[in-house]
Write an enzyme that holds these catalytic residues in place. Structure first.
Site, PDB file in Angstrom:
ATOM      1  CD1 TRP A   1      24.809  23.692   4.687  1.00 20.01           C
ATOM      2  CD2 TRP A   1      26.190  22.825   6.207  1.00 20.01           C
ATOM      3  NE1 TRP A   1      24.186  23.771   5.901  1.00 20.01           N
ATOM      4  CE2 TRP A   1      25.015  23.247   6.865  1.00 20.01           C
ATOM      5  CE3 TRP A   1      27.200  22.248   6.965  1.00 20.01           C
ATOM      6  CZ2 TRP A   1      24.829  23.109   8.232  1.00 20.01           C
ATOM      7  CZ3 TRP A   1      27.022  22.116   8.329  1.00 20.01           C
ATOM      8  CH2 TRP A   1      25.846  22.536   8.946  1.00 20.01           C
ATOM      9  CG  HIS A   2      31.080  22.267   7.186  1.00 20.75           C
ATOM     10  ND1 HIS A   2      30.697  21.158   6.478  1.00 20.75           N
ATOM     11  CD2 HIS A   2      30.929  21.955   8.492  1.00 20.75           C
ATOM     12  CE1 HIS A   2      30.328  20.208   7.329  1.00 20.75           C
ATOM     13  NE2 HIS A   2      30.449  20.660   8.546  1.00 20.75           N
ATOM     14  N   GLY A   3      31.435  26.182   4.769  1.00 18.84           N
ATOM     15  CA  GLY A   3      32.328  27.318   4.627  1.00 18.84           C
ATOM     16  C   GLY A   3      31.696  28.581   4.140  1.00 18.84           C
TER      17      GLY A   3
END
Lengths: 372, 464
Positions: free
Chosen positions: B318-320
């Site tokens: 989700w962060h990347g």
């Protein structure tokens, strides 16, 4: 009981103080930006929707106010007076010697950037040679390289030691004449660079001009008929350089700033009628493109003096590696009055710096403009 | 527009607060919605259309999921897939195509042509909020919102729109329908906003050049690598927690109560505790909408480990958007959490100081992987952290350690450790109250001067 009431009052007062400071600060900033609103709104149109750069410019217009300028100035001055700090762009070396951060920075991808720039220079030199124009590339070494004894606690990264040598070797390998000014300036006395400025002194500038003229002479590109120049006068000046302005402390009283540079300022007179760039006469056969080094400390007049030849000035402040070249090769002067030789002065610090998209595009087709 | 920018502080926020104060209660949501869309659209007007479309989709989705009979679950899944599809396209299409092209190049084939897709700011947060809304409606936690303006205001609210905290509809729906701005809440909000801005500007932004330098330097020495990693550890926390504090502060000034997003995470004594304290709105989202539905820790040790790995891997992804490092980082966190779970199950533990040190070491090595632009850089940096490239401080970094940068390191460390050191002396009489008031004011005014001096500053978490 009374103490509890006093405490409650104090805490209430403190809460209101916090809210008051926020509202007052934001309110003051808002009121300060109001005079900018009509100007900003006048530039607001539908094109803003798909032009991020225009939106950024508009925003900048809106928020640049006397209040923000004053705040910024106070912050810089306080940082200098309390911490001895000159901001991210300027470092203090020994005594009053200041250095530009850019000169001490190791850029990511620096080798590739230097290689791409060398390849561009080689391409340009080949294209010019095909049109019987010579190119001389002149590399101005970093102040922190030449005045390294004044770095104090600053350290010049070892990665930078070979960058001029490696870059000029690439240029040399492409058979493009290149002149590294480091040997000329390294042995100079008095100091060839200013203490509070990133540029050279008149002494450094004159030594550099003489070396460039000598190289042009050896390349046999100077006019057969000399155009004499003389140093008409010389006066002593004492002033603060661009690094003091860049650090944002130029508004401080003299006693609170680093000591100013003291040196001389010459007036060089060239006795020719053909110097009128806007008249009917043709441009000189030597053209100088380059950075602010070419525009400081009488470099161009000293070059004319040393070369006994006229030199047309197409250098550009802040031009770094390619700014002046991009403008000159795209302009009418290059198309209408092709010179015999072009002196391209390049600061060492610009050799490895990141290549912006506009420069990258130009590097693909350096003669794509009007000068083709 | 970012909070710590001149355009926000000197034009948008004061103008908005003035209008908000003058607007009658029934029109406040409309003003907040339009202002939030302007706030977002100033960045990218085209992506605003996408944002509005996602809002309409979630709003209509809520109503349809609520009204649907036996097909409720299928409809919910369809809307979730739609939302995730949009997120996947904008967030992962680039890296999937680049990985595919790298494989083609490796096999000697021609790579496919690809125009990189820009990631709309705040999309990740918007999608998670939309999904939590749809799931909660499906679970019958609250009725679907009938008023499109109220729902759009919830998703768009500029306080948390672009970088969280991830707000659940349940937390704000009552105040969306009716709220009054109390002076004391406004003052509390003002204080939180000031603290958040000081965190971001004084610490995070001051350390930013050090991080930039170390994570782009080839073969950093031990000193460089650890100073860079420490700078990033502080930068990430102060940037993100600072932004969250500003968002919470703005919310309070407008009459909303947003939950805390950080609770002294760097004082955690194991990784599970760290994740309960770090980016709480994301951790709790992952717990409630992913880990628990997967079975959580109720289905035996093996399944628990698998669920932890899966949840953290998805959390990492989700962060990347630009690198597989985020996936590796998520998997590493999953492994770490599994180890903590297994140790706890067997009653194993470390003494408190050692547990804290081990947790921080794991977290910091994880941040190296998280920050590095690709796996090769991460390996180079990690090798530097283990002394493979020499020990001494490099010249370039040494020049960067100017007094303000050293002060930012010290301030950051002191700020992080202060709760542990001060502890019981929190309620320290009037002197403490005066200090607790004057310190944020001084920090805010200094930050304002620094923002003016530096120009517009970016916000780290936008990239996620």
């Amino acid at each position: 009981m009374a103490t509890a009431r006093t405490n409650r009052r104090l805490r209430g007062l403190l809460r209101w103080t916090t809210a008051g400071v926020l509202v007052a600060s934001l309110g003051a900033a808002f009121v300060a930006s109001l005079p900018n609103m009509p100007g900003a709104l006048a530039h607001a149109d539908a094109s803003l929707l798909d032009d991020a750069a225009a939106r950024r410019a508009l925003t900048k217009t809106l928020v640049t106010t006397p209040l923000t300028d004053t705040l910024a100035r106070y912050q810089r001055e306080a940082s200098w007076l309390l911490l001895g700090d000159l901001g991210a762009e300027v470092h203090r070396g020994e005594g009053d010697w200041l250095f530009l951060d850019e000169e001490l920075r190791v850029h990511p991808g620096r080798a590739a950037n230097a290689r791409d720039r060398a390849a561009t220079v080689a391409d340009i030199a080949r294209a010019l040679a095909a049109r019987r124009m010579a190119l001389l590339v002149v590399v101005v070494p970093d102040k922190s390289r030449i005045e390294s004894q004044h770095l104090g606690r600053l350290r010049r990264p070892p990665e930078l030691e070979g960058r001029v040598r490696e870059w000029t070797a690439m240029i040399d390998a492409a058979k493009v004449p290149v002149l590294d000014l480091a040997p000329v300036l390294a042995s100079a006395t008095p100091a060839p660079f200013l203490k509070t400025d990133t540029h050279w002194t008149e002494h450094g500038s004159q030594l550099a001009a003489q070396a460039v003229a000598e190289r042009l002479r050896r390349m046999q590109v100077l006019d057969a008929t000399p155009v004499p120049s003389v140093v008409a006068s010389r006066k002593t000046v004492s002033e603060w350089g661009d690094l003091v302005r860049l650090a944002g402390i130029d508004g401080l009283p003299s006693s609170l700033k680093p000591a100013p540079d003291t040196g001389w300022q010459s007036t060089v007179e060239t006795r020719s009628e053909s110097t009128d760039l806007f008249g009917n006469t043709a441009l000189p056969s030597i053209v100088l493109i380059g950075s602010s080094f070419s525009r400081r400390a009488n470099f161009l007049p000293f070059l004319q003096l040393a070369a006994q030849s006229l030199v047309a000035d197409f250098a550009m402040d802040g031009g770094d590696f390619s700014g002046a070249a991009r403008r000159y090769f795209a302009g009418p002067a290059f198309a209408d009055n092709p010179p015999r030789a072009i002196v391209w002065e390049v600061p060492e610090r610009a050799l490895e710096s990141p290549i912006a998209e506009a420069e990258r595009q130009w590097m693909r087709q350096p003669f794509a403009g009007r000068g083709r | 527009m970012v909070f710590a920018s001149l355009e926000f502080l000197s034009v948008f926020l004061p103008a908005f607060l003035l209008l908000y104060a003058l607007t009658p209660a029934r029109a406040k949501n409309t003003l907040l919605l339009l202002s939030s869309w302007l706030f977002y659209g100033w960045w990218s007007p085209l992506f605003l259309l996408l944002f509005i479309a996602l809002t309409a989709l979630a709003w209509a989705g809520g109503l349809l999921v609520e009204r649907a009979g036996p097909g409720r679950r299928g409809m919910l899944v369809a809307f979730i897939v739609l939302n995730l599809g949009v997120l996947a396209w904008f967030k992962y299409a680039n890296i999937v195509v680049e990985t595919f092209n790298a494989a083609l190049a490796h096999a000697g084939a021609m790579p496919m042509e690809w125009q990189r897709i820009a990631l709309p700011i705040g999309l990740s947060f918007t999608v998670l909020q939309a999904i939590s809304y749809l799931v909660d409606v499906h679970r019958g936690k609250f009725p679907a919102e009938r008023r499109p303006i109220d729902f759009a205001t919830y998703l768009a609210m500029f306080g948390h729109l672009v970088a969280g905290p991830i707000i659940r509809y349940d937390w704000v729906r009552q105040r969306l329908a009716h709220r009054a701005v109390h002076a004391s809440e406004f003052a509390t909000g003002a204080r939180r906003f000031m603290i958040g801005m000081a965190m971001k500007v004084l610490v995070a932004d001051t350390l930013s050049p050090v991080v930039e330098h170390v994570f782009s330097a080839a073969h950093p020495s031990l000193a460089d690598a650890w100073l860079g990693c420490l700078a990033y550890t502080l930068q990430l926390f102060f940037d993100f927690a600072g932004y969250s504090a500003m968002a919470i502060g703005i919310g309070a000034m407008l009459g909303f109560r947003f939950p805390e997003n950080f609770d002294r995470p760097y004082l955690a004594r194991n990784l599970a505790e760290f994740w309960r304290r770090w980016h709480i709105s994301l951790s709790s989202w992952l717990r409630d909408y992913l880990y628990v539905p997967l079975g959580g820790s109720r289905k035996g040790t093996r399944r628990t480990v698998l669920n932890l790995m899966l949840t953290m891997a998805i959390g990492g992804l989700w962060h990347g958007a630009d690198s597989w490092n985020f996936l590796y980082w998520g998997l590493a966190q999953g492994i770490g959490l599994s180890v903590v779970h297994l140790c706890r199950a067997r009653g194993l533990g470390l003494p408190a100081p050692l547990a804290h040190a081990a947790t921080m070491l794991f977290v910091m090595l994880g941040w190296t992987l998280f920050r590095a632009p690709d796996f090769a850089v991460a390996c180079d940096m990690l090798a530097g952290q283990f002394g493979a490239h020499g020990v001494a401080l490099g010249a370039a970094l040494s020049n960067m350690l100017r007094p303000p940068v050293v002060l930012a390191y010290l301030l950051g460390i002191a700020w992080v450790l202060a709760p542990a050191l001060v502890g019981a002396r929190r309620h320290a009489g009037n002197g403490g109250a005066v200090l607790a008031t004057l310190a944020p004011i001084a920090g805010f005014l200094l930050s304002l001067a620094l923002v003016s001096s530096r120009g517009t500053v970016p916000f780290l978490y936008f990239q996620f």
